[in-house]
Write a protein that holds these residues in place. Structure first.
Motif, PDB file in Angstrom:
ATOM      1  N   LEU A 306      -3.860  -8.472  -1.030  1.00 44.85           N
ATOM      2  CA  LEU A 306      -2.751  -7.931  -0.190  1.00 44.85           C
ATOM      3  C   LEU A 306      -3.475  -7.445   1.039  1.00 44.85           C
ATOM      4  N   THR A 307      -3.124  -7.974   2.273  1.00 43.77           N
ATOM      5  CA  THR A 307      -3.926  -7.561   3.451  1.00 43.77           C
ATOM      6  C   THR A 307      -3.264  -6.469   3.993  1.00 43.77           C
ATOM      7  N   VAL A 308      -3.889  -5.910   5.231  1.00 47.44           N
ATOM      8  CA  VAL A 308      -3.446  -4.709   5.895  1.00 47.44           C
ATOM      9  C   VAL A 308      -1.962  -4.710   6.458  1.00 47.44           C
ATOM     10  N   ASN A 309      -1.627  -6.071   6.806  1.00 46.09           N
ATOM     11  CA  ASN A 309      -0.271  -6.330   7.345  1.00 46.09           C
ATOM     12  C   ASN A 309       0.999  -6.710   6.413  1.00 46.09           C
ATOM     13  N   GLY A 310       0.575  -6.463   5.208  1.00 44.80           N
ATOM     14  CA  GLY A 310       1.549  -6.588   4.036  1.00 44.80           C
ATOM     15  C   GLY A 310       1.891  -8.002   3.642  1.00 44.80           C
ATOM     16  N   VAL A 316      -8.882 -16.705  -2.147  1.00 40.49           N
ATOM     17  CA  VAL A 316      -9.868 -15.761  -1.606  1.00 40.49           C
ATOM     18  C   VAL A 316     -10.978 -15.801  -2.366  1.00 40.49           C
ATOM     19  N   PHE A 317     -11.924 -16.646  -2.069  1.00 41.40           N
ATOM     20  CA  PHE A 317     -13.217 -16.719  -2.836  1.00 41.40           C
ATOM     21  C   PHE A 317     -14.483 -16.650  -1.930  1.00 41.40           C
ATOM     22  N   LEU A 393     -11.055 -11.505 -16.719  1.00 38.38           N
ATOM     23  CA  LEU A 393     -10.859 -11.941 -15.275  1.00 38.38           C
ATOM     24  C   LEU A 393     -10.226 -10.882 -14.549  1.00 38.38           C
ATOM     25  N   GLU A 394     -10.762  -9.991 -13.717  1.00 44.60           N
ATOM     26  CA  GLU A 394     -10.088  -8.958 -13.155  1.00 44.60           C
ATOM     27  C   GLU A 394      -9.100  -9.429 -11.973  1.00 44.60           C
ATOM     28  N   GLU A 395      -8.193  -8.560 -11.544  1.00 48.22           N
ATOM     29  CA  GLU A 395      -7.407  -8.798 -10.511  1.00 48.22           C
ATOM     30  C   GLU A 395      -8.353  -8.256  -9.379  1.00 48.22           C
ATOM     31  N   ALA A 396      -7.979  -9.194  -8.030  1.00 45.25           N
ATOM     32  CA  ALA A 396      -8.868  -9.075  -6.985  1.00 45.25           C
ATOM     33  C   ALA A 396      -8.800  -7.650  -6.106  1.00 45.25           C
ATOM     34  N   TYR A 397      -9.762  -7.205  -5.411  1.00 44.80           N
ATOM     35  CA  TYR A 397      -9.731  -5.856  -4.771  1.00 44.80           C
ATOM     36  C   TYR A 397     -10.670  -6.218  -3.451  1.00 44.80           C
ATOM     37  N   VAL A 398     -10.507  -5.622  -2.429  1.00 46.55           N
ATOM     38  CA  VAL A 398     -11.385  -5.600  -1.475  1.00 46.55           C
ATOM     39  C   VAL A 398     -11.971  -4.252  -0.991  1.00 46.55           C
ATOM     40  N   TYR A 399     -13.259  -4.236  -0.712  1.00 47.91           N
ATOM     41  CA  TYR A 399     -13.963  -3.132  -0.286  1.00 47.91           C
ATOM     42  C   TYR A 399     -13.983  -3.133   1.301  1.00 47.91           C
ATOM     43  N   VAL A 410      -8.659   0.436  -5.797  1.00 50.85           N
ATOM     44  CA  VAL A 410      -7.501   0.119  -6.257  1.00 50.85           C
ATOM     45  C   VAL A 410      -7.278  -1.286  -6.281  1.00 50.85           C
ATOM     46  N   LYS A 411      -6.899  -1.738  -7.317  1.00 48.73           N
ATOM     47  CA  LYS A 411      -7.075  -3.322  -7.469  1.00 48.73           C
ATOM     48  C   LYS A 411      -5.799  -3.818  -6.586  1.00 48.73           C
ATOM     49  N   GLY A 412      -6.152  -5.068  -6.042  1.00 51.73           N
ATOM     50  CA  GLY A 412      -5.159  -5.829  -5.259  1.00 51.73           C
ATOM     51  C   GLY A 412      -4.653  -5.030  -4.043  1.00 51.73           C
TER      52      GLY A 412
END
Length: 420
Positions: A306-310, A316-317, A393-399, A410-412
């Motif tokens: 989920l991007t910052v603009n919703g 996404v790899f 396999l875990e849900e995606a998350y972004v640092y 926070v996942k996703g």
């Protein structure tokens, strides 16, 4: 949806049912699925024939996938129809290869393989070769460096020669049966061609995808999930599965470590204590294969953020990765591979792709024919593919890093991390 679209959709549904029956292994279900599939194809073609009888519009036929036959193809089908209508079809078919137009023209099979590759992503990704009527194929073994500076001597010549191997394409046979209603022979070459190509294409597809993914090696190609390392124990012609590699996320650090296992060719030592392989290979993308359920419940969540603009960003790899669905894989398993490093060759024998068969006699108004092709497939070495365990396999998350904040996960969603 167009008539052509409805027709293709219906055939895909019946073909999917047939593939499910083949995977289940129940002989009666397989037989029934094949009958339903072939009946659906026959019904569609007969409907098109009746419409063509009224309109005589060849452009409609072209729109619905009917080919403009070459002279050789037309002559072949005329011979085929003549033999099929014979009082002794088995004898007539046995004599077919000896006639000028008795061997199926290569253009028919080439068209089938072209459509197979175009319609099915897995076949489009791998090193898939149609060898026509060849029975052997020379392949680079990819085990040693063959480019050498300096004087050419016997030792170098021997090494260059040993870098190639001959693949016997006839070692594995893929067969299926086609039932042709006798009244369909009266429709003529164009409509018979459409039926033959459709049945041949789906018969090949059912066997090819399963072999590429999970073929045992016994009277069939060796699948990507199999251990093909030098010195591996092959029992009764069956290759063992690779040891699974656990993959829990597509985050760069973990995914990069897994991808690195593909970056060097297999290292092995021959009987003369000479070391082969271990060379670094270069690749710019990989292929990830999993079944539909795992894609929806594991791979999609692990590669969507989920991007910052919703909005959601999919696929996404951290490294270019093509995802292909194959339901030949069991749940919680996947294959990560370099598809160009898997060689699959398919060819046909000069005695004919389609021969008359007495093996099945269900109904008097049907005649059965055996569709037969040959093939061989195997990864160039054991590091071409990885057999993955994606159970966790875990849900995606972004640092992200923002000064003056407390680290959180926070996942996703976007995650902040303090920077000192």
């Amino acid at each position: 949806m167009s008539i052509l679209g409805n027709k293709k959709l219906k055939q895909q549904e019946v073909a999917s049912k047939m593939q499910a029956a083949l995977a289940g292994g129940n002989e009666e279900e397989i037989k029934q699925a094949w009958v339903e599939f072939q009946e659906s194809v026959v019904d569609d073609i007969k409907a098109d024939f009746l419409e063509y009888q009224i309109t005589q519009d060849k452009s409609i036929l072209a729109q619905r996938g009917y080919r403009q036959l070459t002279t050789a193809e037309e002559n072949y089908y005329k011979k085929f129809i003549e033999a099929s209508k014979s009082a002794n079809p088995q004898q007539a078919f046995a004599a077919l290869p000896g006639t000028p137009d008795g061997i199926m023209p290569e253009t028919i099979i080439e068209d089938v393989f072209r459509e197979l590759v175009e319609e099915h992503p897995l076949l489009d990704k791998i090193n898939f070769t149609y060898c026509k009527y060849l029975t052997k194929w020379i392949l680079n073994d990819h085990t040693i460096d063959t480019a050498v500076w300096g004087e050419l001597n016997s030792t170098i010549t021997k090494e260059i020669t040993s870098a190639f191997k001959i693949v016997d394409i006839t070692q594995n046979k893929l067969s299926a049966f086609a039932a042709i209603p006798l009244d369909m022979l009266d429709l003529g070459p164009t409509f018979l061609d459409s039926y033959i190509r459709t049945v041949l294409k789906d018969a090949l597809l059912c066997g090819l995808e399963k072999a590429i993914v999970a073929g045992t090696g016994k009277n069939q190609p060796v699948g990507l999930c199999k251990n093909v390392s030098h010195g591996v124990t092959v029992t009764g012609g069956v290759y063992p599965d690779k040891t699974k590699v656990a993959l829990t996320s597509f985050m760069p650090k973990e995914y990069g470590k897994v991808l690195a296992k593909l970056s060097k060719t297999e290292k092995w030592t021959d009987d003369n204590s000479k070391v082969h392989g271990g060379r670094t290979r270069k690749f710019s993308s990989v292929l990830f294969i999993c079944n539909q359920t795992d894609y929806l419940t594991k791979v999609m969540p692990a590669s969507t953020v989920l991007t910052v603009n919703g909005t959601f960003a999919q696929n996404v790899f951290p490294f270019p990765t093509d995802v292909v669905i194959s339901n030949e894989l069991a749940d919680n398993t996947a294959i990560l591979c370099l598809p160009a490093e898997y060689f699959m060759a398919i060819g046909g024998a000069k005695e004919g792709i389609i021969t008359y068969s007495d093996d099945y006699k269900f109904l008097e108004d049907l005649r059965y024919y055996k569709i037969k092709t040959y093939g061989a497939g195997k990864a160039n070495d054991d590091t071409v593919a990885l057999f993955l365990d994606i159970t966790n396999l875990e849900e995606a998350y972004v640092y992200t890093k923002v000064k003056g904040t407390v680290e959180s996960t926070v996942k996703g969603t976007v995650t902040t991390k303090a920077e000192s």
